[in-house]
Design an enzyme around this catalytic site. Structure first.
Site, PDB file in Angstrom:
ATOM      1  N   LYS A  58       0.833  -1.203   0.000  1.00 56.66           N
ATOM      2  CA  LYS A  58       0.000   0.000   0.000  1.00 56.66           C
ATOM      3  C   LYS A  58       0.871   1.257   0.000  1.00 56.66           C
ATOM      4  O   LYS A  58       0.617   2.202  -0.760  1.00 56.66           O
ATOM      5  CB  LYS A  58      -0.933  -0.009   1.221  1.00 56.66           C
ATOM      6  CG  LYS A  58      -2.021  -1.060   1.130  1.00 56.66           C
ATOM      7  CD  LYS A  58      -2.854  -1.161   2.413  1.00 56.66           C
ATOM      8  CE  LYS A  58      -3.933  -2.238   2.254  1.00 56.66           C
ATOM      9  NZ  LYS A  58      -4.843  -2.343   3.407  1.00 56.66           N
TER      10      LYS A  58
ATOM     11  N   GLN B 189      -4.529  -1.311   9.808  1.00 56.90           N
ATOM     12  CA  GLN B 189      -4.593  -2.631   9.168  1.00 56.90           C
ATOM     13  C   GLN B 189      -5.169  -3.663  10.132  1.00 56.90           C
ATOM     14  O   GLN B 189      -4.794  -3.714  11.301  1.00 56.90           O
ATOM     15  CB  GLN B 189      -3.181  -3.036   8.703  1.00 56.90           C
ATOM     16  CG  GLN B 189      -3.135  -4.320   7.877  1.00 56.90           C
ATOM     17  CD  GLN B 189      -3.712  -4.164   6.471  1.00 56.90           C
ATOM     18  OE1 GLN B 189      -3.895  -3.057   5.968  1.00 56.90           O
ATOM     19  NE2 GLN B 189      -3.995  -5.278   5.826  1.00 56.90           N
TER      20      GLN B 189
ATOM     21  N   ASP C  14     -10.565   3.307   4.867  1.00 56.36           N
ATOM     22  CA  ASP C  14     -11.031   1.920   4.808  1.00 56.36           C
ATOM     23  C   ASP C  14     -12.547   1.847   4.683  1.00 56.36           C
ATOM     24  O   ASP C  14     -13.095   0.779   4.402  1.00 56.36           O
ATOM     25  CB  ASP C  14     -10.631   1.172   6.085  1.00 56.36           C
ATOM     26  CG  ASP C  14      -9.377   0.342   5.892  1.00 56.36           C
ATOM     27  OD1 ASP C  14      -9.143  -0.102   4.756  1.00 56.36           O
ATOM     28  OD2 ASP C  14      -8.658   0.132   6.883  1.00 56.36           O
TER      29      ASP C  14
HETATM   30  N1  L34 Z   1      -7.945  -2.220   7.604  1.00 55.89           N
HETATM   31  N2  L34 Z   1      -7.371  -4.350   6.948  1.00 55.89           N
HETATM   32  C1  L34 Z   1      -7.800  -3.125   6.625  1.00 55.89           C
HETATM   33  N3  L34 Z   1      -8.079  -2.763   5.352  1.00 55.89           N
HETATM   34  C2  L34 Z   1      -7.945  -3.659   4.351  1.00 55.89           C
HETATM   35  O1  L34 Z   1      -8.276  -3.321   3.102  1.00 55.89           O
HETATM   36  C3  L34 Z   1      -7.476  -4.943   4.650  1.00 55.89           C
HETATM   37  N4  L34 Z   1      -7.245  -5.895   3.672  1.00 55.89           N
HETATM   38  C4  L34 Z   1      -7.541  -7.291   3.965  1.00 55.89           C
HETATM   39  C5  L34 Z   1      -6.844  -7.636   5.294  1.00 55.89           C
HETATM   40  N5  L34 Z   1      -6.901  -6.558   6.277  1.00 55.89           N
HETATM   41  C6  L34 Z   1      -7.232  -5.284   5.976  1.00 55.89           C
HETATM   42  C7  L34 Z   1      -6.194  -5.836   2.822  1.00 55.89           C
HETATM   43  O2  L34 Z   1      -5.502  -4.848   2.680  1.00 55.89           O
HETATM   44  C8  L34 Z   1      -6.921  -8.003   2.779  1.00 55.89           C
HETATM   45  N6  L34 Z   1      -6.042  -7.018   2.181  1.00 55.89           N
HETATM   46  C9  L34 Z   1      -5.138  -7.285   1.130  1.00 55.89           C
HETATM   47  C10 L34 Z   1      -4.453  -6.278   0.470  1.00 55.89           C
HETATM   48  C11 L34 Z   1      -3.571  -6.543  -0.555  1.00 55.89           C
HETATM   49  C12 L34 Z   1      -3.353  -7.837  -0.959  1.00 55.89           C
HETATM   50  C13 L34 Z   1      -4.027  -8.851  -0.318  1.00 55.89           C
HETATM   51  C14 L34 Z   1      -4.901  -8.586   0.719  1.00 55.89           C
HETATM   52  C15 L34 Z   1      -2.381  -8.091  -2.063  1.00 55.89           C
HETATM   53  O3  L34 Z   1      -1.602  -7.241  -2.430  1.00 55.89           O
HETATM   54  N7  L34 Z   1      -2.369  -9.318  -2.612  1.00 55.89           N
HETATM   55  C16 L34 Z   1      -1.491  -9.698  -3.688  1.00 55.89           C
HETATM   56  C17 L34 Z   1      -0.423 -10.695  -3.227  1.00 55.89           C
HETATM   57  C18 L34 Z   1       0.411 -10.221  -2.098  1.00 55.89           C
HETATM   58  C19 L34 Z   1       1.321 -11.295  -1.564  1.00 55.89           C
HETATM   59  O4  L34 Z   1       2.308 -11.596  -2.244  1.00 55.89           O
HETATM   60  O5  L34 Z   1       1.052 -11.877  -0.498  1.00 55.89           O
HETATM   61  C20 L34 Z   1      -2.325 -10.357  -4.776  1.00 55.89           C
HETATM   62  O6  L34 Z   1      -1.901 -10.364  -5.917  1.00 55.89           O
HETATM   63  O7  L34 Z   1      -3.397 -10.889  -4.439  1.00 55.89           O
END
Ligand code: L34
Length: 292
Positions: free
Chosen positions: A54, A98, A121
């Site tokens: 982020k 988070q 959020d």
């Molecule tokens: N307060 N907490 C708050 N806001 C959020 O919007 C989140 N979320 C969820 C968990 N807790 C939170 C996230 O940010 C899930 N989440 C989130 C954000 C980004 C990714 C996955 C979950 C992400 O970048 N995923 C990548 C892979 C990353 C890796 O290598 O692990 C993808 O391509 O899916």
């Protein structure tokens, strides 16, 4: 015919580019640089990865970002004091705490402590309430990302049957409200299914658009999907995988191999909804900064 694989990374990059253009126009016109402060409590490895992604995305879009990293044993009062300080700081346009938080901290109390106008959020009761009333302001990033995936792949949910599996406050409930609104890009007939749903397969098979946010691998298998349906997989589960150097891999809530033989289009994990969550956080930060 196998499903089209939806490229969440590409759609997210497009949105981040739009955000960057708007930030630079705003700053060129004499506006202040938008600022996001993320609060990452403790050392959960997945959360650290997401927050790092982020902050990097903000920087690349010209949004000033910093991450505060209080230890896992911070008291609730001390965490609430940090949030209060950010609320009062006029240089902070957006605040993100988070989740999940350590078990001794009441997530609801922390969520409610964030100034609703800085709540990027969209989880404060005021912002969720605005969504219920059909006047969304800051919409939770993952549901907003799912909506953008649908719109930007030519799958406008208007008039369609959407089944959402999972009723979390972070994803399922706000997504059901968002897509069911009487509004452009919404207007779907939404069913919210969950662990208490009997014959989940029959309910899921009704869906033109099936969104899976159950938090459990293999929640949806091929026989639960109507041929040609659009399947959006919100799951981000780390499962053990001895064939990987780091010992785990990321997997969604959908049994991808089988479902991708039946669906018309499907999002992969990684590279589907995850990057969209981050892109929509940037959009919310612009909005909170009064740029959009
Ligand atoms: N307060 N907490 C708050 N806001 C959020 O919007 C989140 N979320 C969820 C968990 N807790 C939170 C996230 O940010 C899930 N989440 C989130 C954000 C980004 C990714 C996955 C979950 C992400 O970048 N995923 C990548 C892979 C990353 C890796 O290598 O692990 C993808 O391509 O899916």
């Amino acid at each position: 015919m196998p499903a089209t694989i939806i490229d969440g990374n590409a759609i997210a990059a497009e949105i981040r580019g739009e955000v960057a253009a708007r930030v630079s126009a705003h700053v060129d016109g004499g506006g202040a640089v938008p600022h996001l402060t993320a609060v990452l409590v403790g050392d959960d490895a997945a959360s650290a990865t997401y927050v790092r992604n982020k902050a990097r995305a903000c920087a690349e879009a010209g949004i000033d970002a910093r991450t505060l990293t209080p230890p896992a044993d911070i008291s609730q009062d001390d965490l609430l004091e940090i949030v209060g300080g950010l609320n009062d700081d006029p240089t902070v346009s957006g605040i993100l705490v988070q989740l999940p938080l350590p078990p001794h901290i009441d997530e609801r109390a922390v969520t409610e402590a964030v100034d609703p106008d800085k709540d990027v959020d969209g989880l404060h009761p005021v912002n969720l309430g605005r969504l219920v009333q059909g006047q969304p302001h800051l919409v939770p990033a993952t549901p907003a990302g799912v909506q953008q995936i649908l719109l930007r792949t030519g799958n406008d949910p208007g008039g369609k049957r959407v089944v959402v599996i999972g009723r979390s406050t972070l994803v399922g409930k706000p997504l059901a409200l968002l897509l069911g609104q009487k509004a452009e890009g919404a207007n779907a007939t939404v069913t919210l299914a969950h662990t208490g749903t009997s014959d989940l397969g029959a309910v899921a098979r009704e869906a033109d658009i099936l969104v899976v946010a159950a938090g459990r691998p293999n929640t949806v298998t091929a026989e639960m999907v109507r041929p040609g349906a659009v399947v959006i997989d919100v799951g981000t589960n780390r499962v053990d995988d001895a064939t990987r150097k780091r010992g785990w891999r990321l997997t969604g809530d959908v049994e991808f191999e089988g479902v991708s033989q039946v669906a018309g289009a499907i999002t992969p994990v990684p590279g589907g909804v995850g990057p969209m969550t981050i892109a929509m956080l940037l959009v919310n930060t612009l909005r909170a900064a009064g740029v959009a």
